[in-house]
Scaffold this motif. Structure first.
Motif, short mmCIF file in Angstrom:
data_model
loop_
_atom_site.label_atom_id
_atom_site.label_comp_id
_atom_site.label_asym_id
_atom_site.label_seq_id
_atom_site.Cartn_x
_atom_site.Cartn_y
_atom_site.Cartn_z
N ILE A 101 39.94 36.43 44.15
CA ILE A 101 40.61 36.49 42.85
C ILE A 101 41.66 35.39 42.75
N GLN A 102 42.42 35.20 43.81
CA GLN A 102 43.47 34.17 43.81
C GLN A 102 42.86 32.78 43.63
N GLU A 103 41.79 32.49 44.37
CA GLU A 103 41.15 31.17 44.26
C GLU A 103 40.50 30.99 42.90
N ALA A 104 39.87 32.03 42.40
CA ALA A 104 39.20 31.93 41.11
C ALA A 104 40.19 31.74 39.97
N LEU A 111 40.91 28.08 39.86
CA LEU A 111 39.81 27.25 39.36
C LEU A 111 39.46 27.54 37.91
N PHE A 112 39.59 28.81 37.49
CA PHE A 112 39.22 29.21 36.14
C PHE A 112 40.39 29.94 35.47
N PRO A 113 41.49 29.24 35.23
CA PRO A 113 42.66 29.90 34.65
C PRO A 113 42.36 30.51 33.30
N ASP A 114 42.71 31.78 33.14
CA ASP A 114 42.50 32.54 31.92
C ASP A 114 41.02 32.69 31.56
N HIS A 155 41.07 39.42 31.98
CA HIS A 155 39.96 40.23 31.49
C HIS A 155 39.51 41.20 32.58
N ILE A 156 39.27 42.45 32.19
CA ILE A 156 38.76 43.48 33.11
C ILE A 156 37.62 44.23 32.43
N ARG A 176 41.22 34.91 23.06
CA ARG A 176 40.60 33.83 23.84
C ARG A 176 39.97 34.34 25.13
N ALA A 177 40.48 35.44 25.64
CA ALA A 177 39.96 35.99 26.90
C ALA A 177 38.74 36.88 26.69
N GLU A 178 38.48 37.27 25.46
CA GLU A 178 37.32 38.12 25.19
C GLU A 178 36.02 37.37 25.50
#
Length: 516
Positions: free
Chosen positions: A195-198, A201-204, A236-237, A296-298
Motif C-alpha cells: 500500500i505504501q509503495e503503491a 506510484l499511483f497517488p490518489d 478509495h475503498i 476524482r477518486a471514484e
C-alpha cells in the motif's frame, strides 16, 4: 470489482419494450453502412453520442492458486504463453472495437484472475491496440487488479510504465489468520508495504479491496480492523461481504458445519458500522460497496456498468454490453440474402426454438425463429431475437456477449475467427432497463431521467414508478426519492437495497406489460 455481468436480472415473461428510438441532438455516425439511409422514409438517420463510446474490460484468467472463496473464471497453470496471450488479447480487442463501431474509449480495466501476473508488455500491447483504433481522453482511467505479494510489488513500476495509472489492490483482510482462511498468499506486513509503495506510484489512484463477514469475525474485531484500514488507505475503498459460493472450499466447509459464520444481523451491523466510520473519515459511499474521498477518486470504469453505458469484454469469459453496429449490419444483409442457406442447417435449442448458425468474416451469427417461453437470465440466452423492420434505429440492438471461458479454447477461436464470442443475446429496451434498475440504484446518484430516456424515450421514471403504492410508501418511509432528476435510494435505502429491488423490478415489468 472484477468482471461485469455477474448479476442476474429477475426472470419474468416480458416481451419487447419500445423498439423505436428517439435521438437527441443528431450526430452522424462514423461508419458508413447500408442502413444509414432509410429508403422507405427517404431520409438519413443519426446516432446518439453514447453509441460511439464504451469502456473495455480485459480478463486475465490465470492465478497462482485458487482462493477458498473464489468461483471466478480463473485457471492455475505452471506455464503461461505470454506472447500468445498478448497476441490474442490485442486481436480480440481490435475485432470487437471494429464490430462496435465506437470512436472513444473512456476506461480500460484489467481484471482476473490476477492480471499483475502477466508481463507488463502484455497489458501495454492491449493499451496500444486500443489507442491505435479510437480516441482516449488524456486522463483516461486504466486500472489493473493486483495482489500485495512480493513478486507483484517488484513490478508495479513496470506496469505504470506500460500505461497503468490506477491500481486495485486485493488486500481482503488485515488479519493473518483470516488471510490464511481465505487462501491468500500474502501477509498483513506485505499488504502494508505494498500500500505504501503503491500510494507513491499511483497517488490518489489506489483502491483497496476488503472482505467482511469472514468466518469467526466479530463486530468488535471488525471495528479495530476498520481503524487500521483508515490509517493506511489512499482515496478509495471497496468493501465486499463474503458470499459462500457453491463449488468453493469455504462453501463446502460451511455445509459440513465446521465453518462458524457471523449471522445476518451481525453482518448488517458490520456494513452499517463501516459506512458510518468511512464517512466520518472523509470517504463517502457513492455505490453500495464503494467509497471515495472525492469525485476524482471514484471508479470511472465501474460507473460505466452502473450507469448503463456500453462496455466491451475482452479475454476468456469476459462479459460485454454493446451494440455491434458493423456486425449487425453485415448479419442483417446475410439474413436477408441467404434464408435458403439458414434453412439448410437447422438445429434445436433447449426451448424447442429452431436456431441457425453461420460464420462470416469471423463473426458468429445465431438466430432463433421462436420466442422463448420464459425469460432466462441474460447470461444463459444464446438466441438473437429479431426486431421489427419498419424502423431503422430498432435494427441496431444492444447485445449481451460472453466470451469463451477456457483459455486454450478461447485462444484457438480468436486465432481462427478474430474473436471468441461464445454467447450473444439481443437486449431489448426492457432488458436494458431492468439491468439499469438493478445496477443504477446501487449508486447514491441513482438513475437519472436522462439515462432512463435513452432506452425509453417516451417515459420518465416518475411515469413508471410514481403510481405504485409501494413506491409511495417507500418515499414516505424515506427509502427512495423520485423527482424530475430521476429515481434513487436514500442513505437508509441503500442499506436495505435487497428488499427494495424485487418490488421495483415487478413494477417495471408490470408497467411495460401494460403499455405493449
Amino acid at each position: 470489482m472484477s468482471s461485469p455481468g455477474q448479476f442476474t436480472p429477475f426472470s419474468r415473461n416480458v416481451t419487447r419494450l419500445l423498439n423505436h428510438m428517439k435521438w437527441g441532438s443528431p450526430v452522424h455516425y462514423s461508419i458508413v453502412t447500408d442502413r444509414q439511409y432509410d429508403k422507405s422514409r427517404g431520409k438519413e438517420f443519426h446516432f446518439p453520442p453514447w453509441l460511439e463510446e464504451a469502456s473495455i474490460y480485459v480478463h486475465w484468467p490465470y492465478c497462482k492458486k485458487r482462493c477458498t472463496y473464489c468461483n471466478f473464471n480463473k485457471y492455475v497453470t505452471p506455464t503461461i504463453d505470454q506472447d500468445r496471450m498478448r497476441a490474442c488479447l490485442t486481436r480480440e480487442a481490435r475485432t470487437l472495437i471494429r464490430l462496435s463501431g465506437i470512436k472513444r474509449v473512456n476506461s480500460i480495466f484489467f481484471g482476473g484472475g490476477t492480471p499483475s501476473l502477466a508481463e507488463p508488455r502484455v497489458l501495454e500491447g492491449v493499451i496500444d491496440a486500443v489507442r491505435e483504433m479510437v480516441v482516449m481522453p488524456t486522463d483516461v482511467e486504466i486500472t489493473m487488479e493486483a495482489n500485495p505479494t512480493s513478486v507483484e510489488m517488484k513490478r508495479l513500476e513496470d506496469f505504470k510504465s506500460a500505461g497503468i495509472n490506477r491500481l486495485s489492490l486485493g488486500i481482503q483482510a488485515l488479519n493473518n489468520n483470516d488471510l490464511r482462511t481465505l487462501g491468500r498468499e500474502h501477509t498483513v506486513d506485505q499488504s502494508l508495504t505494498c500500500i505504501q509503495e503503491a500510494r507513491t506510484l499511483f497517488p490518489d489512484r489506489l483502491s483497496i479491496d476488503i472482505i467482511f463477514g469472514r468466518p469467526s469475525q466479530t463486530l468488535n474485531s471488525w471495528k479495530a480492523e476498520l481503524d487500521h484500514i483508515l490509517q493506511v488507505c489512499d482515496s478509495h475503498i471497496s468493501l465486499y461481504q463474503l458470499t459462500l459460493e457453491p463449488g468453493t472450499l469455504l462453501y463446502k466447509l460451511e455445509k459440513q458445519g465446521v465453518l462458524p459464520m457471523p449471522d445476518a444481523d451481525v453482518m448488517a451491523d458490520m456494513y452499517e458500522t463501516a459506512v458510518e466510520r468511512l464517512d466520518r473519515a472523509g470517504l463517502y459511499r457513492y455505490e453500495v460497496s464503494n467509497f471515495a474521498r472525492d469525485v476524482r477518486a471514484e471508479s470511472t470504469h465501474n460507473k460505466a456498468y452502473w450507469e448503463g453505458k456500453q462496455y466491451i469484454g475482452v479475454g476468456p469469459g469476459a462479459h460485454g454490453r454493446f451494440c455491434p453496429v458493423a456486425d449487425q449490419t453485415e448479419s442483417k444483409r446475410i439474413i436477408s440474402d441467404s434464408k435458403a442457406y439458414f434453412q439448410s442447417v437447422p438445429c434445436h435449442s433447449k426451448d424447442g426454438a429452431r436456431e441457425r448458425s453461420l460464420r462470416s468474416d469471423g463473426n458468429l451469427v445465431k438466430l432463433s425463429t421462436a420466442t422463448p417461453r420464459s425469460r432466462q437470465p441474460v447470461a444463459e440466452e444464446t438466441e438473437q431475437r429479431e426486431s421489427p423492420s419498419d424502423s431503422f434505429p430498432s435494427l441496431l440492438q444492444r447485445e449481451a456477449r460472453i466470451q469463451t471461458l477456457e483459455p486454450e479454447a478461447w485462444m484457438l477461436e480468436v486465432e481462427k475467427y478474430g474473436h471468441a464470442t461464445r454467447k450473444r443475446s439481443t437486449l431489448f429496451n426492457i432488458d436494458t432497463l431492468r439491468e439499469l434498475l438493478l445496477t443504477g440504484l446501487r449508486t447514491c446518484r441513482g438513475i437519472s431521467s436522462q439515462t432512463w430516456q435513452q432506452f425509453s424515450p417516451e417515459d420518465h421514471p416518475r411515469d413508471v414508478f410514481g403510481p405504485s403504492s409501494f413506491t409511495k410508501g417507500a418515499i414516505i418511509s424515506g427509502l427512495v426519492e423520485l423527482d424530475d432528476r430521476g429515481l434513487r435510494c436514500t442513505h437508509h435505502g441503500l442499506n436495505v437495497l435487497d428488499s427494495i429491488l424485487p418490488e421495483l423490478t415487478e413494477i417495471l415489468d408490470s408497467h411495460y406489460d401494460n403499455v405493449r
